[in-house]
Enzyme design. Structure first.
Site, PDB file in Angstrom:
ATOM      1  N   ASP B  45       0.830  -1.206   0.000  1.00 26.63           N
ATOM      2  CA  ASP B  45       0.000   0.000   0.000  1.00 26.63           C
ATOM      3  C   ASP B  45       0.866   1.259   0.000  1.00 26.63           C
ATOM      4  O   ASP B  45       0.599   2.219  -0.726  1.00 26.63           O
ATOM      5  CB  ASP B  45      -0.910  -0.040   1.233  1.00 26.63           C
ATOM      6  CG  ASP B  45      -1.673   1.252   1.421  1.00 26.63           C
ATOM      7  OD1 ASP B  45      -2.658   1.446   0.689  1.00 26.63           O
ATOM      8  OD2 ASP B  45      -1.284   2.065   2.266  1.00 26.63           O
ATOM      9  N   GLU B 117      -2.213  -5.260  -3.632  1.00 23.33           N
ATOM     10  CA  GLU B 117      -1.194  -4.578  -2.828  1.00 23.33           C
ATOM     11  C   GLU B 117      -0.188  -5.564  -2.236  1.00 23.33           C
ATOM     12  O   GLU B 117       1.011  -5.272  -2.168  1.00 23.33           O
ATOM     13  CB  GLU B 117      -1.862  -3.767  -1.713  1.00 23.33           C
ATOM     14  CG  GLU B 117      -2.666  -2.593  -2.257  1.00 23.33           C
ATOM     15  CD  GLU B 117      -3.311  -1.740  -1.182  1.00 23.33           C
ATOM     16  OE1 GLU B 117      -3.489  -0.533  -1.421  1.00 23.33           O
ATOM     17  OE2 GLU B 117      -3.642  -2.277  -0.100  1.00 23.33           O
TER      18      GLU B 117
END
Lengths: 223, 223
Positions: B45, B117
């Site tokens: 992320d 992610e």
């Protein structure tokens, strides 16, 4: 540049114009029609999040992602960045327009934190990820270390959940302030946690919220 | 690994165990006592935010930081990441526990976005920033380009501010739904914006909110 002191940020720019832009507050940019440090701040913010995330990912292998997220948030909060900026007297280097000079902008936590991020963005553009990473860890290393020891448990939420499960009801734990002492810049609050009219815990803290958490913690420990 | 198809993510791992971890959903991790992909997701992320920030910082030199922030948020939202994950059929590669297999986890947008992610975090650990950056731009380049053309104006807020200033009153613009057609998965809403009892604009859209924005936009254009 009148009245601006040289600040020692611990990095020597090849391109001095990047540093100058990083120290240009929006108030001056608006007055003079030049570019402010806001785009650099946007870039620096993302570098900061990434570098701290990578650092704690490797350093704290046993922490789950929830704890890592809390830790990073504590390490890169406005208060932490402003403290790091104050240590290198970054505020004295910021170039303000007239309005902010009058309003004491160089001491504002939000401005200091934003400038920290803008300078970081400038270091990255000037020298790449390695000096940016080194700069972050030099200035925030201690804060990161400290935040790894912080207590992020939400005792208020835990005690509420406990009673909801036990009593299958909708009664809530309430908190009432019972005292406040100390000077304005360093207050100490005293709070009681109350459930069904009975005091179940007491706590003190530097903010009302912190005192409530301590009261909830005492209540949990007394169960 | 039973029933799991090989997915082609377009990157060859030197350390296959990283890919395996990136594809391990928490439901399986809980059942088998192994590590889930959540820590990798945390890392990925932050890499994603940084790479997209740097990319748009350089690509869109005339955008201010507010617009850059909006653009990044649109480019890395759950919907965008899930769409990118679907394109490479990432869901088929995820290793679920029994509960999520039954619940159709491989098609859930949130799980697809999280896996995107996590895989990104694994690519970074395996090959460093360059392949991570290339992977992001390969899979999200179009979405980023698209989001640079998106309209982030808040027409509802603008029209309200206009009337507040003009009439110095507290009357608010209200919105009423006048129709809804189309199938459940692709509805079209019709909305009217009303000020002091008078219809000032009409709009349609795929959500009630989008239709309201269009009605407010029409009202602004008619001023």
């Amino acid at each position: 540049m009148k009245g601006r002191k040289a600040v020692n940020i611990g990095y020597t720019f090849r391109d001095q114009s990047l540093l100058k832009k990083a120290l240009t507050h929006i108030s001056l940019a608006n007055e003079c029609g030049i570019e402010s440090n806001q785009r650099l701040e946007f870039l620096g913010d993302s570098i900061l999040s990434f570098v701290v995330a990578e650092h704690i990912y490797h350093e704290f292998k046993n922490m789950d992602e929830g704890r890592l997220t809390e830790m990073r948030a504590a390490a890169v909060c406005e208060k932490s960045l402003a403290a790091a900026a104050r240590e290198m007297d970054l505020g004295s280097g910021v170039r303000f327009g007239k309005s902010e000079t009058v309003c004491g902008g160089k001491n504002k936590a939000s401005i200091l934190a934003d400038t920290f991020e803008a300078v970081l963005g400038a270091i990255y553009l000037d020298g790449g990820m390695e000096p940016a990473r080194a700069w972050i860890l030099e200035h925030l290393g201690e804060i990161i270390e400290h935040s790894s020891k912080m207590d992020f448990r939400n005792y208020k939420s835990e005690i509420q959940t406990y009673f909801q499960k036990r009593d299958k009801g909708t009664d809530v734990v309430t908190y009432r302030m019972t005292g406040r002492k100390g000077p304005d810049h360093k207050p100490e609050f005293s709070v009681e946690a109350v459930y069904r009219g009975k005091v179940i815990g007491k706590g003190t803290g530097g903010s009302r919220k912190a005192a409530e958490q301590q009261a909830a913690r005492q209540a949990l420990e007394a169960l």
